[in-house]
Design a protein around this motif. Structure first.
Motif, PDB file in Angstrom:
ATOM      1  N   ALA A 136       5.699   4.649   6.535  1.00 30.65           N
ATOM      2  CA  ALA A 136       4.392   3.991   6.637  1.00 30.65           C
ATOM      3  C   ALA A 136       4.510   2.717   7.470  1.00 30.65           C
ATOM      4  O   ALA A 136       3.673   2.446   8.348  1.00 30.65           O
ATOM      5  N   GLY A 137       5.555   1.928   7.205  1.00 28.91           N
ATOM      6  CA  GLY A 137       5.780   0.709   7.988  1.00 28.91           C
ATOM      7  C   GLY A 137       6.019   1.022   9.461  1.00 28.91           C
ATOM      8  O   GLY A 137       5.485   0.350  10.351  1.00 28.91           O
ATOM      9  N   ALA A 138       6.811   2.067   9.717  1.00 29.73           N
ATOM     10  CA  ALA A 138       7.117   2.460  11.093  1.00 29.73           C
ATOM     11  C   ALA A 138       5.837   2.872  11.829  1.00 29.73           C
ATOM     12  O   ALA A 138       5.625   2.503  12.992  1.00 29.73           O
ATOM     13  N   LEU A 139       4.983   3.607  11.131  1.00 33.94           N
ATOM     14  CA  LEU A 139       3.699   4.009  11.723  1.00 33.94           C
ATOM     15  C   LEU A 139       2.897   2.778  12.119  1.00 33.94           C
ATOM     16  O   LEU A 139       2.345   2.703  13.220  1.00 33.94           O
ATOM     17  N   THR A 140       2.820   1.814  11.203  1.00 30.35           N
ATOM     18  CA  THR A 140       2.078   0.586  11.492  1.00 30.35           C
ATOM     19  C   THR A 140       2.624  -0.085  12.746  1.00 30.35           C
ATOM     20  O   THR A 140       1.872  -0.481  13.642  1.00 30.35           O
ATOM     21  N   ALA A 141       3.959  -0.203  12.805  1.00 30.12           N
ATOM     22  CA  ALA A 141       4.587  -0.848  13.964  1.00 30.12           C
ATOM     23  C   ALA A 141       4.249  -0.111  15.252  1.00 30.12           C
ATOM     24  O   ALA A 141       3.973  -0.726  16.271  1.00 30.12           O
ATOM     25  N   GLN A 142       4.244   1.212  15.180  1.00 31.74           N
ATOM     26  CA  GLN A 142       4.012   2.004  16.393  1.00 31.74           C
ATOM     27  C   GLN A 142       2.554   1.973  16.858  1.00 31.74           C
ATOM     28  O   GLN A 142       2.278   1.837  18.048  1.00 31.74           O
ATOM     29  N   VAL A 143       1.616   2.093  15.917  1.00 34.90           N
ATOM     30  CA  VAL A 143       0.218   2.196  16.351  1.00 34.90           C
ATOM     31  C   VAL A 143      -0.408   0.835  16.641  1.00 34.90           C
ATOM     32  O   VAL A 143      -1.379   0.754  17.395  1.00 34.90           O
ATOM     33  N   THR A 144       0.125  -0.245  16.040  1.00 34.09           N
ATOM     34  CA  THR A 144      -0.449  -1.562  16.318  1.00 34.09           C
ATOM     35  C   THR A 144       0.335  -2.309  17.389  1.00 34.09           C
ATOM     36  O   THR A 144      -0.146  -3.303  17.929  1.00 34.09           O
ATOM     37  N   GLY A 145       1.549  -1.866  17.674  1.00 29.45           N
ATOM     38  CA  GLY A 145       2.361  -2.538  18.682  1.00 29.45           C
ATOM     39  C   GLY A 145       2.864  -3.893  18.236  1.00 29.45           C
ATOM     40  O   GLY A 145       3.220  -4.737  19.056  1.00 29.45           O
ATOM     41  N   LEU A 146       2.874  -4.131  16.930  1.00 27.33           N
ATOM     42  CA  LEU A 146       3.291  -5.435  16.406  1.00 27.33           C
ATOM     43  C   LEU A 146       3.799  -5.285  14.977  1.00 27.33           C
ATOM     44  O   LEU A 146       3.223  -4.549  14.179  1.00 27.33           O
ATOM     45  N   ILE A 147       4.911  -5.953  14.677  1.00 32.34           N
ATOM     46  CA  ILE A 147       5.317  -6.019  13.280  1.00 32.34           C
ATOM     47  C   ILE A 147       5.696  -7.466  12.984  1.00 32.34           C
ATOM     48  O   ILE A 147       6.400  -8.105  13.758  1.00 32.34           O
ATOM     49  N   GLY A 148       5.159  -8.006  11.884  1.00 32.25           N
ATOM     50  CA  GLY A 148       5.388  -9.419  11.587  1.00 32.25           C
ATOM     51  C   GLY A 148       5.866  -9.635  10.158  1.00 32.25           C
ATOM     52  O   GLY A 148       5.924  -8.694   9.366  1.00 32.25           O
ATOM     53  N   VAL A 149       6.184 -10.887   9.839  1.00 33.92           N
ATOM     54  CA  VAL A 149       6.691 -11.214   8.509  1.00 33.92           C
ATOM     55  C   VAL A 149       5.688 -10.909   7.401  1.00 33.92           C
ATOM     56  O   VAL A 149       6.069 -10.707   6.255  1.00 33.92           O
ATOM     57  N   ASP A 150       4.396 -10.888   7.766  1.00 38.91           N
ATOM     58  CA  ASP A 150       3.371 -10.648   6.744  1.00 38.91           C
ATOM     59  C   ASP A 150       3.544  -9.279   6.078  1.00 38.91           C
ATOM     60  O   ASP A 150       3.044  -9.046   4.984  1.00 38.91           O
ATOM     61  N   THR A 151       4.275  -8.356   6.740  1.00 33.40           N
ATOM     62  CA  THR A 151       4.488  -7.048   6.106  1.00 33.40           C
ATOM     63  C   THR A 151       5.489  -7.145   4.960  1.00 33.40           C
ATOM     64  O   THR A 151       5.602  -6.233   4.148  1.00 33.40           O
ATOM     65  N   LEU A 152       6.235  -8.247   4.906  1.00 31.85           N
ATOM     66  CA  LEU A 152       7.269  -8.381   3.885  1.00 31.85           C
ATOM     67  C   LEU A 152       6.827  -9.286   2.734  1.00 31.85           C
ATOM     68  O   LEU A 152       7.646  -9.851   2.041  1.00 31.85           O
ATOM     69  N   THR A 153       5.518  -9.426   2.567  1.00 31.87           N
ATOM     70  CA  THR A 153       5.073 -10.282   1.472  1.00 31.87           C
ATOM     71  C   THR A 153       4.698  -9.432   0.261  1.00 31.87           C
ATOM     72  O   THR A 153       4.509  -8.222   0.363  1.00 31.87           O
ATOM     73  N   PHE A 154       4.577 -10.121  -0.850  1.00 29.92           N
ATOM     74  CA  PHE A 154       4.210  -9.480  -2.101  1.00 29.92           C
ATOM     75  C   PHE A 154       2.840  -8.798  -2.006  1.00 29.92           C
ATOM     76  O   PHE A 154       2.580  -7.810  -2.681  1.00 29.92           O
ATOM     77  N   LEU A 155       1.996  -9.345  -1.116  1.00 26.64           N
ATOM     78  CA  LEU A 155       0.619  -8.849  -1.006  1.00 26.64           C
ATOM     79  C   LEU A 155       0.569  -7.350  -0.692  1.00 26.64           C
ATOM     80  O   LEU A 155      -0.268  -6.617  -1.222  1.00 26.64           O
ATOM     81  N   VAL A 156       1.474  -6.888   0.170  1.00 23.94           N
ATOM     82  CA  VAL A 156       1.496  -5.476   0.557  1.00 23.94           C
ATOM     83  C   VAL A 156       1.682  -4.595  -0.681  1.00 23.94           C
ATOM     84  O   VAL A 156       0.955  -3.630  -0.913  1.00 23.94           O
ATOM     85  N   SER A 157       2.675  -4.966  -1.500  1.00 24.31           N
ATOM     86  CA  SER A 157       2.926  -4.207  -2.726  1.00 24.31           C
ATOM     87  C   SER A 157       1.746  -4.314  -3.678  1.00 24.31           C
ATOM     88  O   SER A 157       1.334  -3.330  -4.295  1.00 24.31           O
ATOM     89  N   GLY A 158       1.210  -5.530  -3.792  1.00 26.76           N
ATOM     90  CA  GLY A 158       0.103  -5.775  -4.720  1.00 26.76           C
ATOM     91  C   GLY A 158      -1.117  -4.926  -4.380  1.00 26.76           C
ATOM     92  O   GLY A 158      -1.728  -4.316  -5.260  1.00 26.76           O
ATOM     93  N   ASN A 159      -1.447  -4.864  -3.079  1.00 29.98           N
ATOM     94  CA  ASN A 159      -2.600  -4.063  -2.669  1.00 29.98           C
ATOM     95  C   ASN A 159      -2.427  -2.586  -3.002  1.00 29.98           C
ATOM     96  O   ASN A 159      -3.364  -1.917  -3.443  1.00 29.98           O
ATOM     97  N   ALA A 160      -1.207  -2.079  -2.788  1.00 25.23           N
ATOM     98  CA  ALA A 160      -0.962  -0.671  -3.088  1.00 25.23           C
ATOM     99  C   ALA A 160      -1.067  -0.426  -4.598  1.00 25.23           C
ATOM    100  O   ALA A 160      -1.575   0.606  -5.043  1.00 25.23           O
TER     101      ALA A 160
END
Ligand SMILES: Nc1ncnc2c1ncn2[C@@H]1O[C@H](COP(=O)(O)OP(=O)(O)OP(=O)(O)O)[C@@H](O)[C@H]1O
Ligand SMILES: [Mg+2]
Lengths: 256, 342
Positions: free
Chosen positions: B238-262
């Protein structure tokens, strides 16, 4: 695994001791179960019955003494190893998989016994050998009608039966039943006894039970444990007639 | 009533007593909506792609939490690591997309195998704290290790080749949408095979009663590590898909918020049912998007209200609500729980 010698007892306990601090819960226990025997272990609350079962299954380590299974010393074997060798128990406090169906509960035990539990494809429902084994067990325990029910939807009596079925699924040679009638309504007791009497005849069964009517109708031999020590062992008639047993344990009961 | 229960006792179905996900109306409905959205709302495919990826991520969380009873709050770690791996792969190895997904999956799986033995030794609050701590450590690493991760700026400026050399990524997210949909479909099939398998049943058994499971002779830690790794790999994809389709990966993907939303998505959709992830994540991300568009400052309030309503009125999520309705209809038809007859 080990060679079965027809002359060997299924289970042989010699000189077993266990203390919890100052409390002597197992004192020089000697107990022999022949293959196929129906043996009852009785005694007042706190006599050390469950503790003895815990030592036989390997959950607790005895301070001294040996436990042999068909002649093989299993005193230091792990609980898992003992299950694999055929020492299986049920629990005084029912321990099942509540949100799984009855058939799934039994299927889990069969899968574990056949080392299928790591297989990440296929399904037990498509495995004819497993399905047939589940059906045979449920039939034996009168549980076919509730195969699709979740265990948490069952009454206490039927949960006890599932508990026994789970144990049988592990192909025991020695089966230890810790208070199978605890919590079972008097209405269901007859059914339970009938099912206990239908257990495979080659399995040695040790049943711990407070309900004397059940003990007298099920067991051939009875061992009486008091304060961690063996008081009497004998046939049902011998134990019923024994004055010491009447004094310490059965004296108050009118029907003895 | 009595005749019905006797009939069932005569012809009991052992097979049907083993839970299995089969193709049903919900399947058809979900996939038809997913495909139909492409044609019906072509201007929303960017949001649609996000929703599909988050469904995949939520599905991975459902495997760990819903099926395995692993109450992790660190699922975002896999997502982030998978994203960074795919971006790194595109920058330094090849721009070919499929191999990038595999790279994301493998690195995330490695994280699962390494951290699993530590995390799965614990349960409950301790487990939650450890998974949070690991996520924070990775976030810290992503900020400091600038040469690998690009630091606060993240990784960007990479190019992704057309899929199979044929389908070019476009600014309307048309290709991205079908790409995400195809990957989600594959992941769903895998998840379904696994949860239906003897391993899947064992996992549910461990969730229900680990002590008893161990006494059945099952090495429960190893089984949980296996599940955790699979779930992590899926989150990594899922993370790899995000990186590929948005052309950007940042530190915000490694926050608690990502887990919390899921996790919120699963509460909305329902745990341990696979479809819960589909309904929950779709509801959560579409709702968030709309609410944020209407009121960018107070939309979290709307989310809070939604959550409270969900917990109050559907403790088993949307899927659970559907099941209750089904059960209610069956009871009315007289094939409910006839306990007395047995
Ligand atoms: N783990 C333990 N640590 C300390 N004491 C224990 C432990 N387990 C049991 N005991 C004590 O050992 C004694 C024997 O307990 P046990 O459970 O074996 O009795 P029991 O014969 O099975 O009784 P009941 O009929 O009530 O089930 C009791 O006094 C109990 O409090
Ligand atoms: Mg006891």
């Amino acid at each position: 695994m080990s060679e079965h010698n027809a002359n060997q007892p299924a289970l042989e306990i010699t000189g077993l001791y266990k203390n919890f601090g100052a409390l002597k819960v197992t004192q020089d226990i000697n107990l022999t179960l022949q293959p196929g025997v129906r043996h009852a272990l009785i005694g007042p609350n706190g006599a050390g019955k469950t503790t003895l079962v815990n030592q036989i299954t390997g959950v607790l380590k005895p301070d001294a003494g040996t436990i042999r299974l068909f002649g093989t010393d299993i005193t230091n074997a792990t609980p898992e190893k003992r299950v694999a060798l055929g020492v299986v128990r049920t629990f005084q406090i029912i321990s099942l998989f509540l949100r799984l169906t009855v058939a799934e509960n039994i299927g889990l035990a069969i899968a574990a016994a056949q080392s299928l539990d790591a297989k990440p494809w296929g399904s037990l429902r498509d495995d004819d050998r497993v399905v047939d084994a589940v059906r045979a067990l449920l039939e034996r325990l009168d549980l076919l009608g509730v195969a699709e029910r979740k265990v948490r939807e069952l009454g206490y009596g039927q949960r006890r039966l599932v508990e026994i079925a789970l144990a049988l699924a592990l192909k025991p040679k020695v089966l230890l039943l810790d208070e199978p009638a605890a919590g079972v309504s008097s209405h269901d007791l007859g059914m339970l006894l009938e099912i206990l009497n239908r257990l495979p005849s080659d399995i040695a069964v040790l049943v711990i039970e407070h309900d004397m009517s059940l003990v007298f109708r099920f067991a051939e031999r009875i061992t009486v444990l008091v304060g961690g020590a063996l008081l009497v062992e004998g046939s049902v008639d011998e134990v019923r007639a024994d004055q010491r047993v009447r004094d310490v344990y059965l004296g108050r009961r009118a029907y003895v | 009533m009595a005749t019905l229960s006797t009939a069932r006792a005569v012809a009991p179905s052992i097979r049907n007593a083993f839970a299995a996900h089969r193709i049903n109306a919900i399947d058809v409905g979900i996939w038809m909506v997913a495909i139909g959205a492409y044609f019906v709302v072509p201007t929303y495919l960017s949001l649609g792609t996000t929703v599909l990826i988050m469904i995949l991520f939520t599905l991975s969380l459902d495997l760990a939490v819903g099926y395995g009873g692993i109450d992790t709050l660190g699922q975002g770690a896999f997502y982030g690591v998978g994203g960074y791996a795919a971006a790194f792969w595109a920058l330094n190895v090849t721009s070919e997309p499929i191999s990038g997904l595999v790279a994301g999956a493998l690195v995330a799986a490695l994280l699962g195998i390494v951290t699993g033995p530590i995390i799965l030794r614990t349960r409950g609050l301790t487990l939650i704290m450890i998974t949070l701590a690991i996520t924070s450590m990775l976030e810290e690493f992503a900020v400091t290790a600038k040469s690998i991760t690009g630091g606060d700026d993240g990784l960007t400026g990479y190019h992704i080749d057309p899929i199979f050399g044929m389908f070019h990524f476009d600014i309307y997210f048309r290709t991205a949408y079908f790409y995400a949909l195809a990957v989600l479909a594959v992941a769903f099939v895998v998840a379904r095979i696994v949860v239906n398998s003897p391993f899947g049943l064992t996992i549910r058994g461990i969730r229900e009663n680990p002590v008893r499971m161990r006494l059945l002779g099952v090495p429960i830690r190893n089984r949980l590590i296996g599940l955790f790794t699979l779930s992590g790999a899926m989150a990594g994809v899922a993370g790899a898909l995000t990186a590929q389709v948005t052309g950007l990966i940042g530190v915000d993907t490694l926050t608690f918020l990502v887990s919390g939303n899921a996790l919120i998505s699963l509460i909305l959709g329902g745990f341990g049912r696979l479809y819960g992830a589909f309904l929950g994540a779709a509801l959560f991300y579409i709702f968030s998007d709309r609410a944020a568009a209407i009121n960018p400052f107070h939309w979290y309030l709307g989310l809070g209200v939604l959550l409270i309503l969900a917990v109050r009125f559907m403790p088993n999520g949307l899927i659970g609500l559907g099941e209750q309705f089904q059960l209610f209809r069956e009871r009315k038809q007289g094939r409910g729980l006839d306990r007395g007859a047995s």
